[in-house]
Every structure is written in structure tokens, then in C-alpha cells.
Design an enzyme around this catalytic site. Structure first.
Site, PDB file in Angstrom:
ATOM      1  N   GLY A 185     -48.426  10.065 -19.247  1.00 41.38           N
ATOM      2  CA  GLY A 185     -49.126  11.291 -18.881  1.00 41.38           C
ATOM      3  C   GLY A 185     -48.649  11.904 -17.579  1.00 41.38           C
ATOM      4  O   GLY A 185     -48.653  11.253 -16.553  1.00 41.38           O
ATOM      5  N   SER A 186     -48.228  13.145 -17.607  1.00 44.83           N
ATOM      6  CA  SER A 186     -47.620  13.725 -16.428  1.00 44.83           C
ATOM      7  C   SER A 186     -47.314  15.201 -16.633  1.00 44.83           C
ATOM      8  O   SER A 186     -47.790  15.823 -17.569  1.00 44.83           O
ATOM      9  CB  SER A 186     -46.335  12.967 -16.105  1.00 44.83           C
ATOM     10  N   ARG A 187     -46.431  15.744 -15.760  1.00 46.04           N
ATOM     11  CA  ARG A 187     -46.083  17.143 -15.837  1.00 46.04           C
ATOM     12  C   ARG A 187     -44.703  17.348 -15.225  1.00 46.04           C
ATOM     13  O   ARG A 187     -44.260  16.578 -14.374  1.00 46.04           O
ATOM     14  CB  ARG A 187     -47.158  17.928 -15.119  1.00 46.04           C
TER      15      ARG A 187
END
Length: 216
Positions: A185-187
Site C-alpha cells: 500500500g502506497s503512492r
């Protein structure tokens, strides 16, 4: 096909599930509870395999376009001041990845890696306004002779505890090829020249290595 960053975790998961299944089959008497445990183990295995998948992408090499570096949803399109490398205004396009997205990071353009730096930091939720400057992150700049310089930043989220970055200064970057991985999970933020023609809209889903984010 699975990403090499997941080989160790996948192997450990298989071992854990195999041992847990044997123990449950031997020591759990209630049949319904045994089935619940088997189902839970299957879900765990499915999620791990889903997370580390590395599907082949057909990137159309084009020095006039910027492709999405990751799979996910476009959550930011705005003009901002980029303080680390350019130290001037740029167009920022951010793609948020949920835990079920492919987490391979790919080069958005071809060229030469002009800058690559790792920053330790916090683990704010990836959509937090300060995540881009306060979270654990890596900053990579690729210089293309036609398009110019594009900066992309891998940002850890609340669940992401490890960023993998393969880009080293002076490396040759090939658009759409593997440049790293972010676990859980990240960006990723892209910082583009102000005269860039953005080809995506807010909340649009994009595919790494295939979806065109912008063009000259």
C-alpha cells in the site's frame, strides 16, 4: 508470474500455511472450525500471491509521452512547488495504490537517471497531504533528450514498510521496465513540466507501463 521481491515472503507463507494446515487437521476436532481455518489460510495465500504478481505489460516506447509508473487511481492533479530537486513549480500527478494493486514501479520515460535518493521518514496514510515530504520515500529523476526531466517519487504508506528502488544515478532507463517495488500500500508522485498535456483525470484508474499520463 511473481516479482522477485516476493519470492522469500511467498516461500515463508507456503511453509506457514502447510504447517498450519497439518496442525489444524490433526488437533482441531470441530469440523466447522477446521474448515474456517483452512479457508482463512487460503485467503492469506491468495492475498500474498495477488500482491506480488508481476504481469507483463506492453509498453509502447515513445519519447513524447509519460506512462504511469504504477497501477492504481489518480488522486492528485495540480500545480505545486517541488522543493527537493527542481526547486520550482511543476505539475504533480499522484497515483494511489491499494494493497490489491500491482506494486511494481516502472520507469515513466526512457533516458538517463539523473538523480536517485532515499529518504527515511514517517508512515502517514499515503493520501495524507504531507506524505510526499514526510513519509519514507525515494526520489528519482529521469532525463529524456526530447521530453526533458521527469521526477517520480515512491512514497510509503501506513502499511508499506519497505521501498525497493533499483534506479541508480547514470543508469539507462527504459520506459515501462521495472525500476522498483513498494510493499503493502502506497503512492507514487510524478512531477512534470508545466507545459505538459495531462491525459488523465482525477479518480481514473491507470496501469503501470501502459496508461499514458501525459504528453508534450
Amino acid at each position: 508470474m511473481f516479482h522477485k521481491e516476493g519470492y522469500k515472503i511467498i516461500a515463508i507463507t507456503f511453509l506457514f500455511i502447510a504447517i498450519s494446515a497439518v496442525l489444524a487437521d490433526k488437533f482441531v476436532v470441530a469440523l466447522w472450525l477446521k474448515y474456517v481455518i483452512f479457508f482463512a489460510l487460503f485467503v492469506i495465500l491468495f492475498l500474498i500471491l495477488q500482491f506480488f504478481r508481476n504481469p507483463k505489460r506492453n509498453t509502447v516506447l515513445n519519447d513524447n509521452t509519460v506512462v504511469s509508473p504504477v497501477d492504481g487511481k489518480v488522486v492528485v492533479i495540480e500545480e505545486v512547488y517541488e522543493p527537493e530537486y527542481f526547486k520550482e513549480k511543476r505539475l504533480q500527478v499522484s497515483v494511489f495504490m491499494s494493497p490489491i494493486n500491482v506494486h511494481v514501479t516502472r520507469y515513466p520515460i526512457s533516458g538517463k537517471v539523473a538523480f536517485s535518493k532515499y529518504h527515511p521518514g514517517k508512515y502517514l496514510v499515503a493520501w495524507h497531504p504531507k506524505a510526499s515530504t514526510e513519509n519514507e520515500r525515494t526520489t528519482v529523476v529521469v532525463e529524456n533528450p526530447i521530453y526533458g526531466k521527469v521526477l517520480y517519487r515512491q512514497i510509503a504508506g501506513a502499511l508499506a514498510k519497505r521501498i525497493v528502488n533499483y534506479a541508480k544515478q547514470d543508469d539507462d532507463a527504459v520506459q515501462g521496465t521495472d525500476s522498483g517495488f513498494i510493499k503493502f500500500g502506497s503512492r507514487v508522485d510524478l512531477f512534470l513540466p508545466l507545459d505538459t498535456n495531462i491525459k488523465v483525470t482525477l479518480n481514473q484508474k491507470v496501469k503501470g507501463g501502459e496508461s499514458i499520463i501525459a504528453e508534450i
